[in-house]
Design an enzyme around this catalytic site. Structure first.
Site, PDB file in Angstrom:
ATOM      1  N   HIS A 106       0.834  -1.204   0.000  1.00 21.07           N
ATOM      2  CA  HIS A 106       0.000   0.000   0.000  1.00 21.07           C
ATOM      3  C   HIS A 106       0.869   1.254   0.000  1.00 21.07           C
ATOM      4  CE1 HIS A 106       0.621   0.566   4.377  1.00 21.07           C
ATOM      5  NE2 HIS A 106       0.713  -0.758   4.348  1.00 21.07           N
ATOM      6  N   SER A 155      -6.235   3.588   5.571  1.00 25.90           N
ATOM      7  CA  SER A 155      -5.978   2.237   6.049  1.00 25.90           C
ATOM      8  C   SER A 155      -5.494   1.380   4.892  1.00 25.90           C
ATOM      9  CB  SER A 155      -7.255   1.672   6.685  1.00 25.90           C
ATOM     10  OG  SER A 155      -7.643   0.486   6.044  1.00 25.90           O
ATOM     11  N   LYS A 156      -4.749   0.317   5.275  1.00 27.79           N
ATOM     12  CA  LYS A 156      -4.243  -0.614   4.264  1.00 27.79           C
ATOM     13  C   LYS A 156      -5.371  -1.145   3.405  1.00 27.79           C
ATOM     14  CE  LYS A 156      -1.268  -2.635   7.578  1.00 27.79           C
ATOM     15  NZ  LYS A 156      -0.429  -3.593   8.150  1.00 27.79           N
ATOM     16  N   ARG A 157      -6.536  -1.273   4.023  1.00 29.05           N
ATOM     17  CA  ARG A 157      -7.648  -1.900   3.324  1.00 29.05           C
ATOM     18  C   ARG A 157      -8.384  -0.915   2.414  1.00 29.05           C
ATOM     19  NH1 ARG A 157      -6.612  -4.112   7.879  1.00 29.05           N
ATOM     20  NH2 ARG A 157      -7.440  -2.308   8.967  1.00 29.05           N
ATOM     21  N   ASP A 158      -8.072   0.352   2.541  1.00 30.19           N
ATOM     22  CA  ASP A 158      -8.681   1.368   1.706  1.00 30.19           C
ATOM     23  C   ASP A 158      -8.286   1.111   0.244  1.00 30.19           C
ATOM     24  OD1 ASP A 158      -9.749   3.842   0.955  1.00 30.19           O
ATOM     25  OD2 ASP A 158      -9.202   4.646   2.929  1.00 30.19           O
TER      26      ASP A 158
END
Ligand code: GLU
Ligand code: ZN
Length: 492
Positions: A20, A260-263
């Protein structure tokens, strides 16, 4: 500009999931710092969490680093004096150090069960006391120990924090002090014998003689623990010196929340797939916590390296701004020489990005249109929609564009334009422009209004590259055939 002691930095991601942008920024700042100071960039893989790490993610990390243009002096594939650089291959080292810490009284076995810890934590909270580990197992009598073991209780290894405040000067945030009640004793080895990040990260920093730890602010709270561990390692002769620490500011995403990493916006692959240039992306990411100068925010990676000083890293949270990233990328696209631009676009001119057949791609037409496209795309993936009219047998069918451009009287205009274009000199865009201009005049339309139906008839879209250059490159026959097809469609 080499500093007095040789600089050794590390980039040490865990191979979990896709890389990321936060990770890329950390790699960039470490790399730029190393290169600026003639130092050593160590690339280490923190893959001690078998449940979360994957080989696929490891390959992706290496591939991403290469795509970004980073090189490393020690690490996977290049080796080095502290090999291996994958922590999964260093387990014996951690076991040995954990034992030394136990033997030296810096660590101890903790037999508390999760339930017991929960109960005590709740009680401490209710009493308004610090709720971290209470140090119960710091002293375990031989009798207790025997009893625990007879019970078959598992134990973890805990590091014993000194009962004093820890102060250090963060290279970005200045002097920071952590008091003991906020930094309780912490686990370094799991009950199953697996060493934790808390142990392996500082142990490797020590063994690899890292001088500067530059990483995200999310890791700030682990710093006092690591400093204490370092002191123990120095006492045991494992470490030489405590490194300097610098914590890079948080990156904020949408709604002023931490990115966030998940973004989805955070995924490096997204930027690659959209056709960011590595230099464009790195230029943008360098501005997340640093600035080149007050009046210049477009620069090359070499220019960044030449200017990069930790003193200029800002502690305030940085805002991730996709529009700005795109605009900087567009600038880097303009900076390429046209040949490099044409080459950079190559992946987008083929399947799966391109929607035309490979044999319909015309390299001569591409070479002719590339300079016009270069000044207009923001990301390389924009290229396909801009040039597909040259390679598709028929222009794309875009109903919205068609309805917008084709008005009452468009058929009459297109007939006149076809006639005049048919008679024009096709060796220059000027004469094609004059043909459409003259057709417009006959129907009381200015050039802009007159060219809209021509553009949609020929390219399928209301917006695109300069029209008359486009027509010239497409050629007389295909242009006229497309106008005829549009006229037939209007008549139907
Ligand atoms: N492997 C750790 C992470 O990915 C490295 C943290 C550090 O730089 O100390 O978060
Ligand atoms: Zn305990």
């Amino acid at each position: 500009m080499a500093s007095a002691t040789p600089v050794r930095v590390r980039f040490c991601p865990s191979p979990t999931g896709n890389p990321h942008v936060g990770l890329v920024r950390t790699a960039l700042f470490n790399w730029a710092f190393a290169r600026h100071n003639g130092g050593t960039m160590v690339f280490r893989i923190e893959d001690t969490d078998a449940a979360r790490d994957s080989e696929e993610s490891y390959e992706q990390l290496l591939d991403s680093m290469r795509w970004l243009g980073f090189d490393w002096d020690e690490g996977p594939e290049v080796g080095g004096p502290h090999a291996p650089y994958r922590q999964s291959q260093r387990m014996d080292i951690y076991k040995d150090v954990a034992q030394k810490l136990l033997d030296g009284g810096h660590a101890y076995h903790c037999y508390c069960t999760t339930e017991e810890l929960d109960v005590r934590r709740e009680a401490a909270r209710a009493a308004g006391k610090p709720s971290g580990y209470d140090g119960k197992c710091r002293v375990v009598t031989p009798e207790q120990k025997a009893a625990y073991e007879a019970e078959g209780r598992p134990s973890i290894v805990r590091f014993r924090m000194p009962d004093e405040a820890i102060t250090f000067t963060d290279l970005v945030r200045g002097e920071l002090t952590f008091t003991p009640e906020n930094v309780p004793d912490y686990g370094i080895v799991r009950a199953n014998g697996a060493p934790l990040y808390t142990l392996v990260n500082p142990v490797d920093d020590a063994l690899m003689e890292i001088t500067h730890v530059l990483r995200g602010e999310d890791l700030l709270s682990s710093t006092p623990r690591q400093i204490a561990l370092y002191k123990a390692l120095i006492e045991l002769g494992v470490a030489k010196e405590i490194p300097a620490f610098g914590h890079l500011p948080y990156v904020m995403g949408e709604g002023n929340k931490k990115l966030s990493k998940r973004d989805p916006q955070a995924s490096l692959n997204l930027y690659r797939e959209r056709g960011f240039l590595p230099e464009g992306l790195l230029n943008y990411l360098s501005l997340l916590g640093w600035s080149f100068s007050a009046d210049q925010d477009i620069f090359s990676i070499d220019e960044m390296v030449a200017k990069f000083e930790l003193a200029d890293v800002n502690a305030n949270p940085a805002r991730f701004d996709l529009k700005k990233a795109e605009s900087i990328n567009a600038d880097h696209i303009r900076r390429l020489d046209v040949k490099a631009f044409a080459e950079a676009c190559a992946p987008w001119l083929r399947a799966p990005h391109a929607n035309w057949a490979a044999e319909d791609f015309d390299p001569a037409a591409w070479a002719a249109i590339a300079p016009h496209a270069q000044t207009r795309v923001t990301v390389l993936s924009d290229i396909t929609a801009n040039v597909d009219f040259l390679f598709l047998k028929e222009p794309v069918e875009d109903e919205a564009s068609w309805n917008k451009a084709m008005k009452e009287g468009s058929d009459a205009l297109l007939r006149t334009a076809r006639e005049k274009l048919g008679a024009a000199d096709w060796s220059s865009p000027e004469s094609l422009k004059n043909a459409v201009l003259a057709a417009g005049e006959e129907h009381g339309l200015k050039l802009g209004k007159a060219q809209a139906p021509v553009r949609v008839a020929v390219t399928g879209r209301t917006v695109g590259l300069p029209l008359f250059e486009s027509l010239e490159i497409l050629g007389r026959e295909r242009t006229l055939a497309r106008i005829d097809a549009a006229l037939a469609k209007l008549a139907a």
